[in-house]
Design a protein around this motif. Structure first.
Motif, PDB file in Angstrom:
ATOM      1  N   LYS A  66      19.281  17.777  -9.006  1.00 12.37           N
ATOM      2  CA  LYS A  66      18.592  17.696 -10.290  1.00 12.37           C
ATOM      3  C   LYS A  66      17.137  17.239 -10.183  1.00 12.37           C
ATOM      4  CE  LYS A  66      22.698  17.247 -13.119  1.00 12.37           C
ATOM      5  NZ  LYS A  66      23.202  18.524 -12.785  1.00 12.37           N
ATOM      6  N   ILE A  67      16.419  17.765  -9.215  1.00  9.97           N
ATOM      7  CA  ILE A  67      14.981  17.522  -9.125  1.00  9.97           C
ATOM      8  C   ILE A  67      14.315  18.773  -9.685  1.00  9.97           C
ATOM      9  CG2 ILE A  67      13.017  17.068  -7.606  1.00  9.97           C
ATOM     10  CD1 ILE A  67      14.969  15.660  -5.718  1.00  9.97           C
ATOM     11  N   GLU A  68      13.977  18.694 -10.975  1.00 11.15           N
ATOM     12  CA  GLU A  68      13.454  19.857 -11.680  1.00 11.15           C
ATOM     13  C   GLU A  68      12.035  19.659 -12.191  1.00 11.15           C
ATOM     14  OE1 GLU A  68      16.508  20.118 -14.627  1.00 11.15           O
ATOM     15  OE2 GLU A  68      17.883  21.159 -13.291  1.00 11.15           O
ATOM     16  N   SER A  69      11.537  18.449 -12.107  1.00 10.70           N
ATOM     17  CA  SER A  69      10.201  18.168 -12.636  1.00 10.70           C
ATOM     18  C   SER A  69       9.496  17.179 -11.707  1.00 10.70           C
ATOM     19  CB  SER A  69      10.307  17.562 -14.034  1.00 10.70           C
ATOM     20  OG  SER A  69      10.892  16.262 -13.951  1.00 10.70           O
ATOM     21  N   ALA A  70       8.208  16.995 -11.942  1.00 12.27           N
ATOM     22  CA  ALA A  70       7.451  16.018 -11.166  1.00 12.27           C
ATOM     23  C   ALA A  70       8.021  14.616 -11.371  1.00 12.27           C
ATOM     24  CB  ALA A  70       5.976  16.071 -11.549  1.00 12.27           C
ATOM     25  N   LYS A  71       8.473  14.333 -12.578  1.00 15.22           N
ATOM     26  CA  LYS A  71       9.076  13.025 -12.865  1.00 15.22           C
ATOM     27  C   LYS A  71      10.342  12.823 -12.033  1.00 15.22           C
ATOM     28  CE  LYS A  71      10.577  10.136 -16.715  1.00 15.22           C
ATOM     29  NZ  LYS A  71      10.715  10.043 -18.172  1.00 15.22           N
ATOM     30  N   ASP A  72      11.173  13.869 -11.930  1.00 15.27           N
ATOM     31  CA  ASP A  72      12.375  13.804 -11.097  1.00 15.27           C
ATOM     32  C   ASP A  72      12.004  13.583  -9.633  1.00 15.27           C
ATOM     33  OD1 ASP A  72      13.915  14.334 -13.378  1.00 15.27           O
ATOM     34  OD2 ASP A  72      14.143  16.467 -12.892  1.00 15.27           O
ATOM     35  N   ARG A  75      10.994  10.011  -9.124  1.00 19.13           N
ATOM     36  CA  ARG A  75      12.204   9.182  -9.138  1.00 19.13           C
ATOM     37  C   ARG A  75      12.896   9.228  -7.766  1.00 19.13           C
ATOM     38  NH1 ARG A  75      14.803  11.534 -13.149  1.00 19.13           N
ATOM     39  NH2 ARG A  75      13.650  10.379 -14.700  1.00 19.13           N
TER      40      ARG A  75
END
Length: 138
Positions: A66-72, A75
């Motif tokens: 679930k790494i789909e965005s820069a925020k992910d 994290r």
């Protein structure tokens, strides 16, 4: 990032297996495999382990991280900082490992092994298929 089903499909196709053949290897129906691949159902841990063994990959490679965005991504990097001392380098924007971190040596060794195998790929010592096979073990 790919879903569990997309990962199953990708590794199944990389092995040139039909859904029916994979299903036969793991004691399931082709329909069950296709339901997993299409996201209709999600395999339980036991089924995921069987599928991973049949595909000769680590079950972790099939998971959806679930790494789909820069925020992910940040994290995930922050978790790596906590566990392995991976920190940003303010000079060049790269990353480095804080040698005082609790698992720094493990991280250095693992990244070194990755660097070596990528170097062998880049220099033509190994093929893309061999590199992909190495990656599947994780």
């Amino acid at each position: 990032m790919a879903t569990v089903g997309e990962n199953i499909r990708r590794y199944r196709k990389a092995q040139n297996l039909s859904a029916a053949k994979l299903a036969e290897k793991v004691g399931m129906t082709a329909g069950a495999i296709l339901h997993y691949e299409n996201g209709i159902r999600t395999p339980g841990n036991e089924q995921l382990e069987k599928i991973a063994r049949a595909l000769d990959v680590s079950s972790k490679m099939l998971e959806d991280h679930k790494i789909e965005s820069a925020k992910d991504l940040v994290r995930a990097l922050l978790q790596l900082e906590d566990e392995f001392g991976l920190v940003p380098d303010m000079c060049d924007g790269g990353l480095w490992i804080d040698p005082k971190a609790k698992n720094a040596q493990k991280a250095v060794e693992a990244i070194g092994a990755w660097g070596e195998i990528r170097h062998r790929l880049i220099t033509g010592e190994i093929t893309q298929e061999e590199y992909d096979a190495w990656k599947r073990k994780f």
